[in-house]
Write an enzyme that holds these catalytic residues in place. Structure first.
Site, PDB file in Angstrom:
ATOM      1  CG  ASP A  48      -2.064   0.964   1.097  1.00 38.43           C
ATOM      2  OD1 ASP A  48      -3.219   0.509   0.986  1.00 38.43           O
ATOM      3  OD2 ASP A  48      -1.823   2.199   1.109  1.00 38.43           O
ATOM      4  CB  ILE A  49       0.785   4.277  -2.136  1.00 36.02           C
ATOM      5  CG1 ILE A  49       1.869   5.167  -2.705  1.00 36.02           C
ATOM      6  CG2 ILE A  49      -0.473   5.056  -1.795  1.00 36.02           C
ATOM      7  CD1 ILE A  49       1.524   5.759  -4.057  1.00 36.02           C
ATOM      8  CG  ASN A 105     -11.900  -0.888   3.884  1.00 43.66           C
ATOM      9  OD1 ASN A 105     -12.250  -1.366   4.958  1.00 43.66           O
ATOM     10  ND2 ASN A 105     -10.772  -0.217   3.744  1.00 43.66           N
ATOM     11  N   GLY A 111     -15.774   2.367   3.549  1.00 44.03           N
ATOM     12  CA  GLY A 111     -14.511   3.103   3.389  1.00 44.03           C
ATOM     13  C   GLY A 111     -13.751   2.724   2.137  1.00 44.03           C
ATOM     14  CD  GLN A 112     -14.624  -0.977  -2.784  1.00 46.47           C
ATOM     15  OE1 GLN A 112     -15.757  -1.287  -2.420  1.00 46.47           O
ATOM     16  NE2 GLN A 112     -14.023  -1.534  -3.816  1.00 46.47           N
ATOM     17  CG  HIS A 118      -8.445  -3.152  -2.490  1.00 44.85           C
ATOM     18  ND1 HIS A 118      -9.395  -2.506  -3.251  1.00 44.85           N
ATOM     19  CD2 HIS A 118      -8.352  -2.452  -1.337  1.00 44.85           C
ATOM     20  CE1 HIS A 118      -9.843  -1.451  -2.600  1.00 44.85           C
ATOM     21  NE2 HIS A 118      -9.237  -1.403  -1.421  1.00 44.85           N
ATOM     22  CG  HIS A 120      -6.749  -2.921   3.071  1.00 43.29           C
ATOM     23  ND1 HIS A 120      -6.024  -1.767   2.908  1.00 43.29           N
ATOM     24  CD2 HIS A 120      -7.948  -2.695   2.486  1.00 43.29           C
ATOM     25  CE1 HIS A 120      -6.760  -0.862   2.258  1.00 43.29           C
ATOM     26  NE2 HIS A 120      -7.930  -1.401   1.998  1.00 43.29           N
TER      27      HIS A 120
END
Ligand code: 5GP
Ligand code: ZN
Length: 132
Positions: A48-49, A105, A111-112, A118, A120
């Site tokens: 994750d960035i 999410n 909260g997507q 994806h 997490h």
């Protein structure tokens, strides 16, 4: 709505995604750089960035599904494979024994923010509950 596609649009709640403009399709295609952790035939894991824990890896399907519900609907074993990839990421990151969290999410209240399914994978510190 469900189903992988190279073109087309997906509607879910207020989220409308053009596959051609999809960030994670771009990463899957190698057009957008990412730090790859596991490179699978049908799944891909990358960092994750904006990591929220020492381990924060995203696991995606290479094909575009807007969220985990659509992936579940597809029912061809890809959801199993994606969760299996999440477990493999946890093992590769050395958090399998200490524990980790897998989060999908889903939708606006979930909260997507990226409309490509994806998971997490979060670990490397104790997680709190309830989530924010
Ligand atoms: P969501 O909010 O949809 O559950 O998760 C989307 C995640 O994608 C966020 O944690 C966010 O930091 C991450 N993200 C957004 N843009 C990029 C990007 O360009 N590269 C990577 N590697 N992660 C991204
Ligand atoms: Zn996509």
């Amino acid at each position: 709505m469900a189903g992988p596609s190279g073109t087309g649009r997906y509607h879910r709640a207020t989220m409308i995604v053009d596959v051609a403009d999809c960030l994670f399709c771009g990463i899957a295609a190698g057009q957008i750089p990412a730090t790859i952790v596991l490179d699978g035939k049908r799944t891909l894991a990358f960092r994750d960035i904006n990591p929220q824990a020492p381990t924060h890896v995203l696991v995606i399907s290479r094909d575009h599904y807007p969220d985990v519900a659509a992936l579940a609907e597809a029912g061809d074993g890809l959801l199993d494979e994606l969760v299996g990839s999440a477990r493999a990421v946890a093992a590769a990151e050395g958090v399998e024994d200490s524990g980790y969290r897998v989060v999908f999410n889903t939708g606006a209240d979930g909260g997507q923010t990226v409309g490509h399914v994806h998971a997490h994978v979060l670990g490397g510190r104790p997680m709190t509950w309830p989530p924010g």
